[in-house]
Design an enzyme around this catalytic site. Sequence first.
Site, PDB file in Angstrom:
ATOM      1  N   GLU A   1      -6.673   4.635   7.850  1.00  0.00           N
ATOM      2  CA  GLU A   1      -6.438   6.125   7.659  1.00  0.00           C
ATOM      3  C   GLU A   1      -7.724   6.826   7.094  1.00  0.00           C
ATOM      4  O   GLU A   1      -7.921   7.941   7.128  1.00  0.00           O
ATOM      5  CB  GLU A   1      -5.078   6.338   6.543  1.00  0.00           C
ATOM      6  CG  GLU A   1      -3.898   5.955   7.476  1.00  0.00           C
ATOM      7  CD  GLU A   1      -2.646   5.390   6.587  1.00  0.00           C
ATOM      8  OE1 GLU A   1      -2.578   5.612   5.411  1.00  0.00           O
ATOM      9  OE2 GLU A   1      -1.497   5.034   7.447  1.00  0.00           O
TER      10      GLU A   1
ATOM     11  N   ASN B   1       0.809  -1.140   0.041  1.00  0.00           N
ATOM     12  CA  ASN B   1      -0.043   0.003   0.004  1.00  0.00           C
ATOM     13  C   ASN B   1       0.961   1.237  -0.105  1.00  0.00           C
ATOM     14  O   ASN B   1       1.688   1.610   0.999  1.00  0.00           O
ATOM     15  CB  ASN B   1      -0.930  -0.006   1.216  1.00  0.00           C
ATOM     16  CG  ASN B   1      -1.781   1.266   1.348  1.00  0.00           C
ATOM     17  OD1 ASN B   1      -1.807   2.180   0.368  1.00  0.00           O
ATOM     18  ND2 ASN B   1      -2.381   1.272   2.533  1.00  0.00           N
ATOM     19  N   TRP B   2       0.927   1.780  -1.218  1.00  0.00           N
ATOM     20  CA  TRP B   2       1.817   3.057  -1.219  1.00  0.00           C
ATOM     21  C   TRP B   2       1.146   4.201  -0.749  1.00  0.00           C
ATOM     22  O   TRP B   2       1.798   5.256  -0.566  1.00  0.00           O
ATOM     23  CB  TRP B   2       1.981   3.155  -2.752  1.00  0.00           C
ATOM     24  CG  TRP B   2       3.198   2.310  -3.358  1.00  0.00           C
ATOM     25  CD1 TRP B   2       3.860   1.415  -2.655  1.00  0.00           C
ATOM     26  CD2 TRP B   2       3.545   2.123  -4.590  1.00  0.00           C
ATOM     27  NE1 TRP B   2       4.700   0.547  -3.421  1.00  0.00           N
ATOM     28  CE2 TRP B   2       4.640   1.181  -4.534  1.00  0.00           C
ATOM     29  CE3 TRP B   2       3.303   2.825  -5.842  1.00  0.00           C
ATOM     30  CZ2 TRP B   2       5.238   0.807  -5.743  1.00  0.00           C
ATOM     31  CZ3 TRP B   2       4.154   2.331  -6.984  1.00  0.00           C
ATOM     32  CH2 TRP B   2       4.763   1.222  -7.080  1.00  0.00           C
ATOM     33  N   LYS B   3       0.104   4.328  -0.232  1.00  0.00           N
ATOM     34  CA  LYS B   3      -0.657   5.410   0.170  1.00  0.00           C
ATOM     35  C   LYS B   3      -0.565   6.544  -0.521  1.00  0.00           C
ATOM     36  O   LYS B   3      -0.582   6.618  -1.809  1.00  0.00           O
ATOM     37  CB  LYS B   3      -0.071   5.750   1.749  1.00  0.00           C
ATOM     38  CG  LYS B   3      -0.044   4.289   2.554  1.00  0.00           C
ATOM     39  CD  LYS B   3       0.234   4.720   4.062  1.00  0.00           C
ATOM     40  CE  LYS B   3      -0.023   3.303   4.857  1.00  0.00           C
ATOM     41  NZ  LYS B   3       0.103   3.344   6.297  1.00  0.00           N
TER      42      LYS B   3
ATOM     43  N   GLY C   1       2.718   2.392  10.834  1.00  0.00           N
ATOM     44  CA  GLY C   1       3.811   3.349  10.546  1.00  0.00           C
ATOM     45  C   GLY C   1       4.623   3.711  11.802  1.00  0.00           C
ATOM     46  O   GLY C   1       5.065   4.744  12.063  1.00  0.00           O
TER      47      GLY C   1
ATOM     48  N   GLU D   1      -5.040  -5.232  10.501  1.00  0.00           N
ATOM     49  CA  GLU D   1      -3.910  -4.034  10.696  1.00  0.00           C
ATOM     50  C   GLU D   1      -4.378  -3.413  11.950  1.00  0.00           C
ATOM     51  O   GLU D   1      -5.119  -2.360  11.978  1.00  0.00           O
ATOM     52  CB  GLU D   1      -3.929  -2.962   9.644  1.00  0.00           C
ATOM     53  CG  GLU D   1      -3.789  -3.586   8.252  1.00  0.00           C
ATOM     54  CD  GLU D   1      -3.179  -2.662   7.268  1.00  0.00           C
ATOM     55  OE1 GLU D   1      -2.055  -2.681   6.789  1.00  0.00           O
ATOM     56  OE2 GLU D   1      -3.821  -1.215   7.122  1.00  0.00           O
TER      57      GLU D   1
ATOM     58  N   HIS E   1      -9.458   1.267   4.901  1.00  0.00           N
ATOM     59  CA  HIS E   1      -8.067   1.505   5.615  1.00  0.00           C
ATOM     60  C   HIS E   1      -8.380   2.497   6.584  1.00  0.00           C
ATOM     61  O   HIS E   1      -9.215   2.839   6.742  1.00  0.00           O
ATOM     62  CB  HIS E   1      -6.935   1.934   4.739  1.00  0.00           C
ATOM     63  CG  HIS E   1      -5.611   1.979   5.009  1.00  0.00           C
ATOM     64  ND1 HIS E   1      -5.175   2.873   6.252  1.00  0.00           N
ATOM     65  CD2 HIS E   1      -4.670   1.056   5.113  1.00  0.00           C
ATOM     66  CE1 HIS E   1      -3.904   2.489   6.556  1.00  0.00           C
ATOM     67  NE2 HIS E   1      -3.665   1.314   5.963  1.00  0.00           N
TER      68      HIS E   1
ATOM     69  N   GLY F   1       3.090  -1.145   4.125  1.00  0.00           N
ATOM     70  CA  GLY F   1       3.027   0.251   3.730  1.00  0.00           C
ATOM     71  C   GLY F   1       4.491   0.594   3.552  1.00  0.00           C
ATOM     72  O   GLY F   1       4.971   0.348   2.501  1.00  0.00           O
TER      73      GLY F   1
ATOM     74  N   SER G   1       3.662  -2.202  10.198  1.00  0.00           N
ATOM     75  CA  SER G   1       5.399  -2.304  10.351  1.00  0.00           C
ATOM     76  C   SER G   1       6.013  -3.551   9.865  1.00  0.00           C
ATOM     77  O   SER G   1       6.686  -4.013  10.713  1.00  0.00           O
ATOM     78  CB  SER G   1       5.421  -1.795  11.889  1.00  0.00           C
ATOM     79  OG  SER G   1       5.041  -0.577  12.085  1.00  0.00           O
TER      80      SER G   1
END
Length: 232
Positions: free
Chosen positions: A86, A6-8, A160, A154, A84, A211, A190
């Site tokens: 976020e 997941n490159w966000k 992160g 997650e 997700h 990530g 992580s």
Amino acid sequence: MLIAGNWKMFKGPSETRAFADAFEPPDGVDAVLCPPYPSLAAAVEGGLATYAQSVHWAPEGAFTGEVSAPMLLELGVQGAIVGHSERRQFFGETDETVARRSIAALEAGLGVIACVGESQEEREAGDTEVILRLQVESIRDAVGAHERLVIAYEPVWAIGTGKTATPDRAQAAHAFIKTLLDVPVLYGGSVKPENADELLSQADVDGALVGGASLEVESFTAICQSAARIRS
Ligand code: 13P
């Protein structure tokens, strides 16, 4: 085993092309990359198995800022992450919108990685299973154990932060999720080359959603190689 990166909100089209040129997934692993929307075409053209980071439930309409499943399919995108943390935390995503996005994506023919996980406060309050139950049951009630659905566990406190769930805790959460919905469960939070072997060796850890460590070809490849070793 599925390893998804997941490159966000990282990597525009040119960085995506450079990654695609350099990345060779090892045999025996399904490696998927999830770039931001403007980089999806570059990822598909570069030969990467490509998922989006979200998808709307309507095929088209007045929904500024959203993209639909038919649009993603037209680009050659194979699936989407939904829910997700976020998006739940910063963009008002709820269990209901996650369920609606999941139904539409699966019905359109996309794969779905639906994310669940408890926050630090929820874990400290002993509410991990309650939260996971609410999140997973809302997805289950919408789509059941669909063959193109996977769950990503997650824990929000591990994203992160450099903190990972211990392999035992991840295993316990994954086993619990599977009592509610029998689909593959990825671990995210992580994941790095140094901890991938131990996490991916757990019986109910069926892959990873990565990530930060998916942004470099070397570290993402090393995680894919762990998965290939463990699988064989
Ligand atoms: P990190 O691997 O950077 O902790 O991110 C995890 C994640 O949110 C993947 O979706």
